[in-house]
Design a protein around this motif. Structure first.
Motif, PDB file in Angstrom:
ATOM      1  N   LEU A 179       0.826  -1.204   0.000  1.00 36.51           N
ATOM      2  CA  LEU A 179       0.000   0.000   0.000  1.00 36.51           C
ATOM      3  C   LEU A 179       0.861   1.256   0.000  1.00 36.51           C
ATOM      4  O   LEU A 179       0.491   2.269  -0.605  1.00 36.51           O
ATOM      5  CB  LEU A 179      -0.922   0.003   1.220  1.00 36.51           C
ATOM      6  CG  LEU A 179      -2.156   0.901   1.141  1.00 36.51           C
ATOM      7  CD1 LEU A 179      -3.008   0.548  -0.066  1.00 36.51           C
ATOM      8  CD2 LEU A 179      -2.976   0.802   2.408  1.00 36.51           C
ATOM      9  N   GLU A 185      -4.377   6.476  -6.977  1.00 34.17           N
ATOM     10  CA  GLU A 185      -5.562   5.902  -6.353  1.00 34.17           C
ATOM     11  C   GLU A 185      -5.925   4.565  -6.990  1.00 34.17           C
ATOM     12  O   GLU A 185      -6.418   3.656  -6.314  1.00 34.17           O
ATOM     13  CB  GLU A 185      -6.736   6.881  -6.464  1.00 34.17           C
ATOM     14  CG  GLU A 185      -6.553   8.159  -5.660  1.00 34.17           C
ATOM     15  CD  GLU A 185      -6.430   7.886  -4.171  1.00 34.17           C
ATOM     16  OE1 GLU A 185      -7.074   6.919  -3.699  1.00 34.17           O
ATOM     17  OE2 GLU A 185      -5.698   8.617  -3.493  1.00 34.17           O
ATOM     18  N   LYS A 188      -3.674   1.939  -5.447  1.00 31.54           N
ATOM     19  CA  LYS A 188      -4.109   1.637  -4.084  1.00 31.54           C
ATOM     20  C   LYS A 188      -5.360   0.767  -4.091  1.00 31.54           C
ATOM     21  O   LYS A 188      -5.488  -0.153  -3.273  1.00 31.54           O
ATOM     22  CB  LYS A 188      -4.368   2.937  -3.325  1.00 31.54           C
ATOM     23  CG  LYS A 188      -3.123   3.769  -3.075  1.00 31.54           C
ATOM     24  CD  LYS A 188      -3.453   5.038  -2.322  1.00 31.54           C
ATOM     25  CE  LYS A 188      -2.194   5.878  -2.095  1.00 31.54           C
ATOM     26  NZ  LYS A 188      -2.503   7.143  -1.380  1.00 31.54           N
ATOM     27  N   ALA A 189      -6.281   1.062  -5.013  1.00 26.95           N
ATOM     28  CA  ALA A 189      -7.497   0.255  -5.109  1.00 26.95           C
ATOM     29  C   ALA A 189      -7.176  -1.184  -5.496  1.00 26.95           C
ATOM     30  O   ALA A 189      -7.803  -2.131  -4.997  1.00 26.95           O
ATOM     31  CB  ALA A 189      -8.462   0.878  -6.110  1.00 26.95           C
ATOM     32  N   LYS A 190      -6.186  -1.377  -6.375  1.00 24.40           N
ATOM     33  CA  LYS A 190      -5.800  -2.733  -6.769  1.00 24.40           C
ATOM     34  C   LYS A 190      -5.207  -3.504  -5.597  1.00 24.40           C
ATOM     35  O   LYS A 190      -5.464  -4.706  -5.449  1.00 24.40           O
ATOM     36  CB  LYS A 190      -4.802  -2.666  -7.921  1.00 24.40           C
ATOM     37  CG  LYS A 190      -5.406  -2.207  -9.247  1.00 24.40           C
ATOM     38  CD  LYS A 190      -4.359  -2.209 -10.346  1.00 24.40           C
ATOM     39  CE  LYS A 190      -4.972  -1.778 -11.672  1.00 24.40           C
ATOM     40  NZ  LYS A 190      -3.959  -1.748 -12.765  1.00 24.40           N
ATOM     41  N   VAL A 191      -4.420  -2.828  -4.767  1.00 24.01           N
ATOM     42  CA  VAL A 191      -3.832  -3.496  -3.606  1.00 24.01           C
ATOM     43  C   VAL A 191      -4.929  -3.928  -2.636  1.00 24.01           C
ATOM     44  O   VAL A 191      -4.923  -5.048  -2.111  1.00 24.01           O
ATOM     45  CB  VAL A 191      -2.827  -2.564  -2.904  1.00 24.01           C
ATOM     46  CG1 VAL A 191      -2.348  -3.180  -1.589  1.00 24.01           C
ATOM     47  CG2 VAL A 191      -1.631  -2.298  -3.819  1.00 24.01           C
ATOM     48  N   VAL A 192      -5.891  -3.043  -2.396  1.00 21.86           N
ATOM     49  CA  VAL A 192      -7.002  -3.385  -1.500  1.00 21.86           C
ATOM     50  C   VAL A 192      -7.822  -4.537  -2.072  1.00 21.86           C
ATOM     51  O   VAL A 192      -8.250  -5.439  -1.344  1.00 21.86           O
ATOM     52  CB  VAL A 192      -7.884  -2.142  -1.267  1.00 21.86           C
ATOM     53  CG1 VAL A 192      -9.125  -2.509  -0.453  1.00 21.86           C
ATOM     54  CG2 VAL A 192      -7.096  -1.062  -0.546  1.00 21.86           C
ATOM     55  N   GLN A 193      -8.016  -4.531  -3.411  1.00 21.26           N
ATOM     56  CA  GLN A 193      -8.764  -5.613  -4.047  1.00 21.26           C
ATOM     57  C   GLN A 193      -8.032  -6.943  -3.911  1.00 21.26           C
ATOM     58  O   GLN A 193      -8.648  -7.989  -3.672  1.00 21.26           O
ATOM     59  CB  GLN A 193      -9.002  -5.281  -5.526  1.00 21.26           C
ATOM     60  CG  GLN A 193      -9.865  -6.288  -6.260  1.00 21.26           C
ATOM     61  CD  GLN A 193     -11.271  -6.350  -5.710  1.00 21.26           C
ATOM     62  OE1 GLN A 193     -11.811  -5.331  -5.290  1.00 21.26           O
ATOM     63  NE2 GLN A 193     -11.864  -7.537  -5.695  1.00 21.26           N
ATOM     64  N   LYS A 195      -6.071  -7.796  -1.463  1.00 18.14           N
ATOM     65  CA  LYS A 195      -6.241  -8.215  -0.078  1.00 18.14           C
ATOM     66  C   LYS A 195      -7.614  -8.831   0.141  1.00 18.14           C
ATOM     67  O   LYS A 195      -7.749  -9.894   0.763  1.00 18.14           O
ATOM     68  CB  LYS A 195      -6.039  -7.019   0.849  1.00 18.14           C
ATOM     69  CG  LYS A 195      -6.214  -7.319   2.316  1.00 18.14           C
ATOM     70  CD  LYS A 195      -5.974  -6.084   3.155  1.00 18.14           C
ATOM     71  CE  LYS A 195      -6.183  -6.382   4.626  1.00 18.14           C
ATOM     72  NZ  LYS A 195      -5.951  -5.164   5.455  1.00 18.14           N
ATOM     73  N   ASN A 196      -8.666  -8.183  -0.391  1.00 22.23           N
ATOM     74  CA  ASN A 196     -10.024  -8.703  -0.220  1.00 22.23           C
ATOM     75  C   ASN A 196     -10.205 -10.049  -0.925  1.00 22.23           C
ATOM     76  O   ASN A 196     -10.864 -10.961  -0.397  1.00 22.23           O
ATOM     77  CB  ASN A 196     -11.032  -7.691  -0.746  1.00 22.23           C
ATOM     78  CG  ASN A 196     -11.057  -6.415   0.078  1.00 22.23           C
ATOM     79  OD1 ASN A 196     -10.653  -6.407   1.241  1.00 22.23           O
ATOM     80  ND2 ASN A 196     -11.524  -5.335  -0.515  1.00 22.23           N
TER      81      ASN A 196
END
Length: 291
Positions: A179, A185, A188-193, A195-196
């Motif tokens: 992250l 942005e 960052k959204a790809k990293v969060v995705q 993780k999910n």
């Protein structure tokens, strides 16, 4: 014996310099940071080679080089005032030139390592054996150059803008590294995705495994050996309270239940006291006198 102290870094022989050490913002310019020592790898045509293999935790970071023995009394920095990028080079003639400075020299003049995040890099530093100042004296520094190669010669440390991981640890989507590497942005959204998605896969795998009868039995056996306690919320605590009250009511005598239902106090039947549903008893007869 160590070398005599001097303000002039050019007075030290290369043998007195020893190994080199990378310093800069990643380690807070601290000399005691482990994992940043460049070890000697021999000499070829009068050039001594030092190298350090590391993983990039960022796209770029600034640094200088100092003597592992002498500290900041012997430091290498770029010739230019601004930051100089380290080029890809496998020999000193292709590297960026460095100048020798003392403790109070070289401020604001840093090398810059630029590479894709998480890539593995081997940094090369060449020190030329120069004039020794006498036939029996040891050689001193002539020239110095830096270069790098995208080679994995044994990752020793991981380096970021303001952090150092020693020993290097695996990068996980659950850690802060990915992250922090994201600049936009969208990244960052790809990293969060990522993780999910991983969390969903783990949960699905656990559900598939818990469906097996043997796994269920093992879980029950473990809970008997090691009681499982879970923190409950206010709603769960209130539900438990109602269940306990209901169980206590069902276990109470019928008369107690009726009294609780009507909201009347229950009287204990002791001595001549009568309950509310019993008819009054006549008084006992007087005792007969004996003549």
């Amino acid at each position: 014996p160590g070398a005599a102290w001097s303000n002039d870094p050019r007075s030290y022989a290369l043998d007195d310099v020893g190994d080199l050490r990378l310093v800069g913002p990643p380690c807070g310019w601290r000399l005691e940071q482990k994992g940043l020592r460049l070890v000697a790898k021999g000499s070829t045509n009068g050039w001594r080679l030092f190298q350090l293999c590391f993983r990039m935790l960022t796209r770029h970071f600034a640094f200088q080089l100092v003597s592992d023995r002498l500290g900041f009394r012997w430091r290498l920095c770029p010739e230019a005032v601004s930051t100089s990028a380290v080029p890809r080079a496998d020999e000193p003639e292709k590297g960026v030139k460095a100048v020798l400075g003392a403790k109070d020299e070289g401020h604001g003049r840093n090398f810059c390592m630029q590479r894709e995040p998480l890539s593995v890099v081997t940094l090369f530093v060449w020190l030329q054996e120069g004039d020794s100042g006498g036939p029996s004296a040891k050689p001193r520094l002539g020239q110095a150059a830096l270069g790098f190669a995208p080679l994995d010669t044994g990752v020793q440390v991981a380096i970021g803008v303001t952090r150092v991981h020693y020993p290097p640890r695996p990068i996980s989507v659950f850690g802060p590294e990915l992250l922090e590497l994201a600049e936009t942005e969208d990244e960052k959204a790809k990293v969060v995705q990522m993780k999910n998605d991983l969390v969903r896969k783990v949960c699905w795998q656990l559900q598939e495994e818990y469906r097996d009868e043997e796994v269920q039995r093992e879980v029950l056996a473990l809970r008997q050996l090691y009681p499982y306690r879970q923190r409950k919320g206010l709603l769960a605590l209130e539900v438990d309270k109602q269940k306990r009250e209901l169980a206590a009511l069902e276990a109470a005598p019928a008369s107690a239940q009726a009294g609780q239902a009507e909201g009347k106090p229950q009287l204990a039947l002791t001595g001549g006291t009568t309950g509310p549903d019993l008819p009054p008893q006549p008084p006992p007869p007087p005792p007969s006198s004996l003549s």
